[in-house]
Motif scaffolding. Structure first.
Motif, PDB file in Angstrom:
ATOM      1  N   PRO A   1      -1.715  16.621 -10.124  1.00 34.18           N
ATOM      2  CA  PRO A   1      -1.618  17.661  -9.092  1.00 34.18           C
ATOM      3  C   PRO A   1      -2.177  17.153  -7.761  1.00 34.18           C
ATOM      4  O   PRO A   1      -3.112  16.343  -7.728  1.00 34.18           O
ATOM      5  N   ASP A   2      -1.587  17.616  -6.667  1.00 34.94           N
ATOM      6  CA  ASP A   2      -2.023  17.226  -5.314  1.00 34.94           C
ATOM      7  C   ASP A   2      -2.025  15.718  -5.150  1.00 34.94           C
ATOM      8  O   ASP A   2      -2.982  15.111  -4.655  1.00 34.94           O
ATOM      9  N   SER A   3      -0.931  15.084  -5.564  1.00 36.29           N
ATOM     10  CA  SER A   3      -0.871  13.625  -5.523  1.00 36.29           C
ATOM     11  C   SER A   3      -0.750  13.072  -4.112  1.00 36.29           C
ATOM     12  O   SER A   3      -0.886  11.860  -3.914  1.00 36.29           O
ATOM     13  N   HIS A   4      -0.477  13.932  -3.111  1.00 37.36           N
ATOM     14  CA  HIS A   4      -0.405  13.411  -1.746  1.00 37.36           C
ATOM     15  C   HIS A   4      -1.774  12.955  -1.246  1.00 37.36           C
ATOM     16  O   HIS A   4      -1.861  12.172  -0.309  1.00 37.36           O
TER      17      HIS A   4
ATOM     18  N   VAL B   1       0.824  -1.203   0.000  1.00 42.37           N
ATOM     19  CA  VAL B   1       0.000   0.000   0.000  1.00 42.37           C
ATOM     20  C   VAL B   1       0.858   1.252   0.000  1.00 42.37           C
ATOM     21  O   VAL B   1       0.523   2.260  -0.628  1.00 42.37           O
ATOM     22  N   CYS B   2       2.010   1.217   0.687  1.00 43.25           N
ATOM     23  CA  CYS B   2       2.886   2.383   0.662  1.00 43.25           C
ATOM     24  C   CYS B   2       3.467   2.627  -0.721  1.00 43.25           C
ATOM     25  O   CYS B   2       3.935   3.733  -1.017  1.00 43.25           O
ATOM     26  N   LEU B   3       3.450   1.628  -1.566  1.00 41.19           N
ATOM     27  CA  LEU B   3       3.882   1.829  -2.953  1.00 41.19           C
ATOM     28  C   LEU B   3       2.881   2.658  -3.748  1.00 41.19           C
ATOM     29  O   LEU B   3       3.122   2.991  -4.908  1.00 41.19           O
ATOM     30  N   ALA B   4       1.739   2.988  -3.104  1.00 39.60           N
ATOM     31  CA  ALA B   4       0.818   3.922  -3.753  1.00 39.60           C
ATOM     32  C   ALA B   4       1.482   5.276  -3.975  1.00 39.60           C
ATOM     33  O   ALA B   4       1.129   6.006  -4.916  1.00 39.60           O
ATOM     34  N   GLY B   5       2.435   5.624  -3.108  1.00 39.60           N
ATOM     35  CA  GLY B   5       3.171   6.863  -3.338  1.00 39.60           C
ATOM     36  C   GLY B   5       3.977   6.835  -4.618  1.00 39.60           C
ATOM     37  O   GLY B   5       4.148   7.858  -5.284  1.00 39.60           O
ATOM     38  N   VAL B   6       4.471   5.659  -4.980  1.00 36.13           N
ATOM     39  CA  VAL B   6       5.190   5.530  -6.249  1.00 36.13           C
ATOM     40  C   VAL B   6       4.230   5.735  -7.424  1.00 36.13           C
ATOM     41  O   VAL B   6       4.556   6.393  -8.414  1.00 36.13           O
ATOM     42  N   ALA B   7       3.032   5.169  -7.297  1.00 36.86           N
ATOM     43  CA  ALA B   7       2.035   5.371  -8.351  1.00 36.86           C
ATOM     44  C   ALA B   7       1.667   6.843  -8.473  1.00 36.86           C
ATOM     45  O   ALA B   7       1.463   7.359  -9.583  1.00 36.86           O
ATOM     46  N   ALA B   8       1.609   7.542  -7.329  1.00 33.00           N
ATOM     47  CA  ALA B   8       1.299   8.967  -7.373  1.00 33.00           C
ATOM     48  C   ALA B   8       2.385   9.759  -8.090  1.00 33.00           C
ATOM     49  O   ALA B   8       2.099  10.686  -8.859  1.00 33.00           O
TER      50      ALA B   8
ATOM     51  N   GLN C   1     -10.887  19.381  -8.657  1.00 35.74           N
ATOM     52  CA  GLN C   1     -11.357  18.000  -8.869  1.00 35.74           C
ATOM     53  C   GLN C   1     -10.225  16.976  -8.798  1.00 35.74           C
ATOM     54  O   GLN C   1     -10.465  15.791  -8.563  1.00 35.74           O
ATOM     55  N   TRP C   2      -8.970  17.419  -8.957  1.00 35.21           N
ATOM     56  CA  TRP C   2      -7.865  16.468  -8.894  1.00 35.21           C
ATOM     57  C   TRP C   2      -7.702  15.891  -7.487  1.00 35.21           C
ATOM     58  O   TRP C   2      -7.208  14.773  -7.325  1.00 35.21           O
TER      59      TRP C   2
END
Length: 356
Positions: free
Chosen positions: A216-219, A203-210, A312-313
């Protein structure tokens, strides 16, 4: 219903008026300066003040915890911002923090809270990469520490008002060992922890996908995935699905709130009031503490964010993070069931041995 109301006081620590006032004052000053000046440095100083306020300076190890949270948070934010430059660096950083998150859950609730906070700082630093001209990780870490230093000074004053030593004595190793044993009164089982560790890393690899999607605002994507990871302990699939839906609805409400009140003093006042409320009634369970930390960081960061032309992002990232986390968790639960399923051949009775 009455059982839930009786259990509600046990979910929170006793009201801490002094730390709540210190958190409100420590976050209000850089937040107001950031609103009036528009300098991006006050953004990181405000977040540093909030992270430092999560520790209670009145406790014996409170000042040590405050300094540890401040330094680790500054390092995580700078590492996340630096790792956002390349996909491989982001992969290694989030993988390392995923392993740290899994290991801390093995130790107990307090180390789990610490690892959750610094993982959120990593995701926040990675999500802010490429926005604006303020792109020096060392300067970001320094400003984060300066904001935390203001709350630390208020913590020293709070200890003085309570008649405590300004700097407590260095704890002995025996004290730290007893504290660790107290945290591990209800340890996770080995199989349950291995499942949780796998989920944490994935799940922490979701940051890699982001970082790969370059939204924009991928956090918001990383925060949504980490929020669904937090309460993962023997959680059935319908409850996980309900939490994912509620998370998306909450993200939509926050987006509407920010878009409606952006640039107004009311938004800043609400953010400071919520930070003080979160510190006044700090949660005991790691999952609820994670929710409070996420909301506090999002409220403060969005109060100073000027990128509201395409709100909306934020909702898109929250929905993608929830879907990715649910997919990974469901695959992990399915794998656990397949592993735990007994072999039918082992359940067959053994043939009797022939008498000689």
């Amino acid at each position: 219903m009455f059982a839930l109301l009786r259990r509600l006081p046990k979910l929170f620590h006793p009201p801490a008026w002094g730390p709540a006032l210190a958190a409100a004052l420590g976050c209000a000053l850089p937040l107001m300066l950031g609103v009036f000046s528009g300098h991006p440095g006050f953004y990181w100083a405000t977040l540093g003040a909030f992270v430092a306020s999560l520790a209670d300076p009145r406790q014996r190890l409170g000042m040590h915890g405050m300094l540890l949270l401040s330094s680790a948070g500054a390092f995580s934010v700078a590492l996340g911002y630096w790792a956002g430059q390349t996909t491989m660096a982001s992969l290694l950083a989030f993988l390392l923090f995923g392993l740290l998150l899994a290991a801390s859950r093995r130790l107990g609730p307090e180390p789990a809270k610490f690892s959750f906070v610094i993982t959120l700082c990593l995701a926040l630093g990675a999500g802010q990469f490429g926005r604006g001209s303020f792109d020096n990780p060392a300067a970001i870490a320094t400003l984060f520490l300066l904001g935390a230093l203001g709350v630390t000074l208020l913590g020293f004053g709070l200890r003085g008002l309570h008649g405590l030593r300004m700097w407590p004595q260095r704890p002995a190793l025996k004290v730290l060992w007893r504290l660790t044993r107290r945290w591990r009164q209800q340890p996770l089982g080995r199989h349950e922890w291995l499942s949780l560790a796998t989920h944490a890393v994935l799940v922490c690899l979701a940051g890699v996908a982001a970082s790969m999607l370059v939204f924009p605002d991928s956090h918001w994507l990383s925060f949504a995935a980490i929020l669904l990871l937090g309460p993962l302990r023997q959680t059935p699939w319908p409850m996980l699905l309900l939490r994912g839906g509620l998370l998306v609805l909450g993200a939509a409400a926050l987006m509407f709130f920010g878009y409606s009140l952006v640039g107004t003093p009311l938004m800043v006042m609400i953010a400071i009031a919520m930070v003080a409320l979160f510190r006044l009634l700090q949660a005991r369970p790691p999952a609820l503490f994670l929710l409070q930390s996420c909301l506090g960081l999002l409220l403060l960061s969005e109060s100073l964010s000027g990128a509201w032309s395409e709100p909306q992002w934020r909702l898109v990232n929250a929905a993608l993070g929830s879907a990715l986390a649910l997919l990974i968790i469901s695959l992990g639960l399915l794998a656990d069931r397949l592993v735990a399923r007994p072999d039918h051949r082992t359940n067959e009775p053994a043939e009797p041995r022939a008498d000689r």
